[in-house]
Write an enzyme that holds these catalytic residues in place. Structure first.
Site, mmCIF file in Angstrom:
data_model
loop_
_atom_site.group_PDB
_atom_site.id
_atom_site.type_symbol
_atom_site.label_atom_id
_atom_site.label_comp_id
_atom_site.label_asym_id
_atom_site.label_seq_id
_atom_site.Cartn_x
_atom_site.Cartn_y
_atom_site.Cartn_z
ATOM 1 N N HIS A 127 1.354 -1.089 -0.593
ATOM 2 C CA HIS A 127 0.539 0.448 -0.090
ATOM 3 C C HIS A 127 1.141 1.545 -0.281
ATOM 4 O O HIS A 127 2.317 0.985 0.648
ATOM 5 C CB HIS A 127 -0.962 0.018 1.176
ATOM 6 C CG HIS A 127 -1.982 1.174 1.400
ATOM 7 N ND1 HIS A 127 -1.675 2.219 1.766
ATOM 8 C CD2 HIS A 127 -3.303 0.776 1.355
ATOM 9 C CE1 HIS A 127 -2.707 2.942 1.853
ATOM 10 N NE2 HIS A 127 -3.576 1.856 1.397
ATOM 11 N N ASP A 204 3.276 -3.955 8.213
ATOM 12 C CA ASP A 204 2.534 -3.323 7.849
ATOM 13 C C ASP A 204 1.063 -4.410 8.427
ATOM 14 O O ASP A 204 0.863 -4.848 7.420
ATOM 15 C CB ASP A 204 2.013 -1.934 6.446
ATOM 16 C CG ASP A 204 0.675 -1.690 6.322
ATOM 17 O OD1 ASP A 204 -0.488 -1.913 6.848
ATOM 18 O OD2 ASP A 204 0.477 -0.888 5.172
ATOM 19 N N GLN A 207 -3.952 -5.094 7.268
ATOM 20 C CA GLN A 207 -5.091 -5.720 7.117
ATOM 21 C C GLN A 207 -4.687 -7.095 7.346
ATOM 22 O O GLN A 207 -5.353 -7.865 7.422
ATOM 23 C CB GLN A 207 -5.180 -6.664 5.409
ATOM 24 C CG GLN A 207 -4.883 -5.540 4.049
ATOM 25 C CD GLN A 207 -6.109 -4.801 3.920
ATOM 26 O OE1 GLN A 207 -7.329 -5.589 5.322
ATOM 27 N NE2 GLN A 207 -6.529 -3.238 3.853
ATOM 28 N N LYS A 230 -10.052 -1.314 10.896
ATOM 29 C CA LYS A 230 -10.109 -2.425 9.133
ATOM 30 C C LYS A 230 -10.401 -3.789 10.494
ATOM 31 O O LYS A 230 -10.475 -4.560 9.590
ATOM 32 C CB LYS A 230 -9.008 -2.343 9.007
ATOM 33 C CG LYS A 230 -8.857 -1.542 7.791
ATOM 34 C CD LYS A 230 -7.824 -1.762 7.002
ATOM 35 C CE LYS A 230 -7.776 -0.383 6.084
ATOM 36 N NZ LYS A 230 -7.931 -0.289 5.169
ATOM 37 N N CYS A 368 -4.796 1.726 -3.875
ATOM 38 C CA CYS A 368 -3.195 2.820 -3.743
ATOM 39 C C CYS A 368 -2.524 1.523 -3.303
ATOM 40 O O CYS A 368 -1.720 1.558 -2.965
ATOM 41 C CB CYS A 368 -3.896 3.207 -1.465
ATOM 42 S SG CYS A 368 -4.477 3.831 -1.038
HETATM 43 C C1 LIG Z 1 -2.168 -2.257 3.261
HETATM 44 C C2 LIG Z 1 -2.648 -1.318 4.066
HETATM 45 N N1 LIG Z 1 -1.455 -0.671 4.622
HETATM 46 C C3 LIG Z 1 -2.017 0.693 4.795
HETATM 47 C C4 LIG Z 1 -3.165 0.903 4.625
HETATM 48 C C5 LIG Z 1 -3.663 2.495 5.473
HETATM 49 O O1 LIG Z 1 -4.664 2.533 6.294
HETATM 50 P P1 LIG Z 1 -5.196 3.895 7.217
HETATM 51 O O2 LIG Z 1 -5.631 4.121 5.723
HETATM 52 O O3 LIG Z 1 -6.006 3.245 7.978
HETATM 53 O O4 LIG Z 1 -4.217 4.261 8.003
HETATM 54 C C6 LIG Z 1 -4.494 -0.015 4.150
HETATM 55 C C7 LIG Z 1 -5.711 1.006 4.101
HETATM 56 O O5 LIG Z 1 -6.301 1.112 2.954
HETATM 57 C C8 LIG Z 1 -4.276 -1.111 3.723
HETATM 58 O O6 LIG Z 1 -4.768 -1.796 3.138
#
Ligand SMILES: Cc1ncc(COP(=O)(O)O)c(C=O)c1O
Lengths: 410, 142
Positions: A127, A204, A207, A230, A368
């Site tokens: 992401h 990260d 998910q 999430k 993203c």
């Molecule tokens: C794999 C991953 N990393 C990071 C994020 C960012 O999360 P947040 O927008 O809750 O900070 C997301 C959310 O879409 C994600 O799916």
């Protein structure tokens, strides 16, 4: 494998008020759980209860409410620590979400440990939130960003990763589960590989934490980031797990409020961890909601969640594969209930627009993950991401919807 | 036809359909008859930003009149582009700059064509108005 009755599934669905609403007069089919999951009553009630009965600023007052709020707030920190098996609650820092947690480490860690000529490794699967902060840190420090390539199945190429790890590598940042393809990365193996070369690992877990149990000590990762929204909790709250040894050596990221120890105009000293990294009044109400989400997950249980999501993943994969012209993107055998796909000859935007009109919420676009799209040579996908409250009947509706889309655009 | 007359015509056409599926079918059909942009004009500067699909919009100014052409890789987006071109193409800069753009609310696709959708509709309207404004300024200065 546990047997799950329709009645049990319906009773779980009843916990989520939004699931009974309609969209354009049709029952909502919510397949955008990777973007954000829906919230059970327990979470909604915890937030409103906090504001109705318990609201006070934390860590500041001698009065009853402030002390009560502080106790409840710190209790959630402890529950999160237990939930992911952190060594101590002090290793849990509240942030706005995964993105802020990543930015925190990419700034604070790199400020101390990253120098010109060093390297940081990220992955092509990730992401933007787990790429761009590291890229910026490299630019700031004159370091180099290295990228783990992705195989056609959507897995990280671990051989290349191994060859990228060296004495200049100051961080390996990867995701636990890919939000676009659903690939579950073998994080424990990757950590072992990196540690063998003395490289710390940032995971990260945006998910990761909603699909199965996480044990940060067993995985032995150095950092793990997550977002409550999430995992059936509220938006605007999340956290960072970091090993004490790192957190203690890192610079604070933002300054002011409870993170301060002593202030004079000559010099300011900072509070201990975790407070050192929590500047300003925290989002207490949503921390309460987060606590309720964790209780909810514990009550539902991983057995139930994993059994349901596996069933949905397999059923959806089979049903989608029956449709002519459907191509599933991301075919790793290790997958969470996230399916990216394309319909031959039909733009994902067109398909998503029509499905939306049938009450079916799927995500379209690059999710993203533009670098991943470039590697795969596509501009986007349709993505159905499922949660334990989804049903096979909803997947049938998606399949019917795709057939209508195909007729419409034929 | 004036801009307002075309708008009324389009509203009438869409009112013939009660079913959203039929409206989309019609939009899809219209997408197929959009005056296609010349391949050489599919440049980054003609690319409309802010859409999930790629949309190109180009303009030509002849004898005081602006003509638009467009293309997109998504059919619905093409249909939307066609609607806009039907309304605005073949008019003077002054007519276009002064035109109302609320008609999209009235054809019953409102929820889909609202500013929050990433279909590029709003960016397309903005671009059309910007082209008109630029030609208007050019005209005044010459
Ligand atoms: C794999 C991953 N990393 C990071 C994020 C960012 O999360 P947040 O927008 O809750 O900070 C997301 C959310 O879409 C994600 O799916």
């Amino acid at each position: 494998m546990i047997e799950i009755s329709e009645i049990k599934i319906q009773s779980v669905r009843d916990d989520f008020p939004i699931l009974s609403r309609t969209i354009y007069g049709k029952p909502l089919v919510y397949f955008d759980n990777a973007a954000t999951t829906q919230k059970p009553n327990a979470v909604i009630d915890a937030i409103s209860n906090y504001y109705r009965n318990d609201n006070a600023n934390v860590h500041r007052g001698v009065h009853y409410l402030s002390q009560y709020a502080t106790g409840a707030f710190e209790e959630v920190r402890k529950r999160i620590a237990d939930f992911i098996h952190a060594g101590t609650p002090n290793e849990i820092i509240f942030t706005r979400g995964a993105t802020e947690a990543i930015n925190l480490v990419a700034w604070s860690y790199c400020e101390t440990f990253l120098h010109a000529g060093d390297e940081i490794i990220v992955s092509a699967l990730d992401h933007h939130s787990n790429i761009v902060p590291w890229q910026a840190a490299c630019e700031r420090k004159g370091a180099q960003l290295k990228v783990i390539p992705v195989t056609p199945e959507g897995e990280l190429d671990l051989e290349v990763l191994n060859s990228l790890l060296n004495s200049r590598t100051k961080m390996l940042a990867i995701s636990h589960i890919s939000n676009t393809l659903g690939t579950i990365n073998p994080v424990a193996d990757i950590v072992a590989m990196a540690h063998a070369k003395g490289v710390p690992v940032f995971i990260d877990g945006a998910q990761g934490l909603s699909h199965g149990p996480v044990n940060v000590q067993e995985t032995d990762c150095d950092f793990y980031a997550f977002s409550a929204h999430k995992m059936y909790g509220p938006m605007g709250i999340g956290g960072l797990y970091g090993k004490t040894v790192w957190l203690e050596k890192m610079q604070p990221y933002q300054l002011g409020g409870e993170m301060i120890d002593k202030v004079t105009f000559a010099k300011t000293t900072f509070n201990e961890i975790p407070y050192k990294f929590e500047a300003g009044t925290p989002n207490v109400a949503d921390v309460m909601g987060f606590g309720a989400a964790i209780s909810y997950l514990e009550t539902i249980g991983w057995d139930f969640i994993i059994t349901r999501e596996n069933d949905l993943l397999q059923y959806a994969t089979a049903r989608l594969s029956e449709i002519e012209g459907i191509k599933i993107i991301g075919t790793s055998p290790q997958k969470a209930a996230i399916i990216s796909f394309l319909i031959e000859g039909i733009h994902f935007f067109d398909a998503g627009t029509i499905l939306d009109h049938m009450g079916i919420a799927v995500r379209t676009g690059n999710h993203c993950t533009q670098p991943l799209m470039e590697v795969l040579g596509i501009s986007g996908t349709l993505r159905a991401s499922m949660a334990f409250y989804n049903t096979r009947q909803e997947i049938d509706k998606l399949v019917d919807g795709i057939h209508r889309v195909k007729t419409l655009f034929a | 036809m004036t801009i307002n007359e075309t708008v009324d015509q389009i509203i009438k056409e869409f009112n013939l359909f009660d079913d959203w599926m039929d409206k989309y079918n019609y939009l899809i059909e219209m997408g197929r008859s959009v005056p296609l942009i010349d391949e050489t004009q599919k440049t980054d500067s003609n690319l409309i930003v802010g859409c999930q699909s790629r949309v190109w919009l180009s303009s030509e100014y002849k004898d005081g009149i602006i003509y638009f052409t467009a293309d997109s890789d998504a059919v619905i987006t093409k249909g939307i582009a066609y609607l806009l071109i039907r309304v605005f193409s073949g008019h003077t800069p002054t007519e276009i700059v002064g035109a109302e753009t609320t008609f999209l609310d009235m054809i019953g696709l409102k929820e889909h064509l609202s500013p929050t959708r990433s279909n590029g509709l709003l960016s397309m309207v903005k671009q059309i108005k910007l082209y008109a404004l630029a030609y208007q300024v050019k005209e005044k200065n010459s």
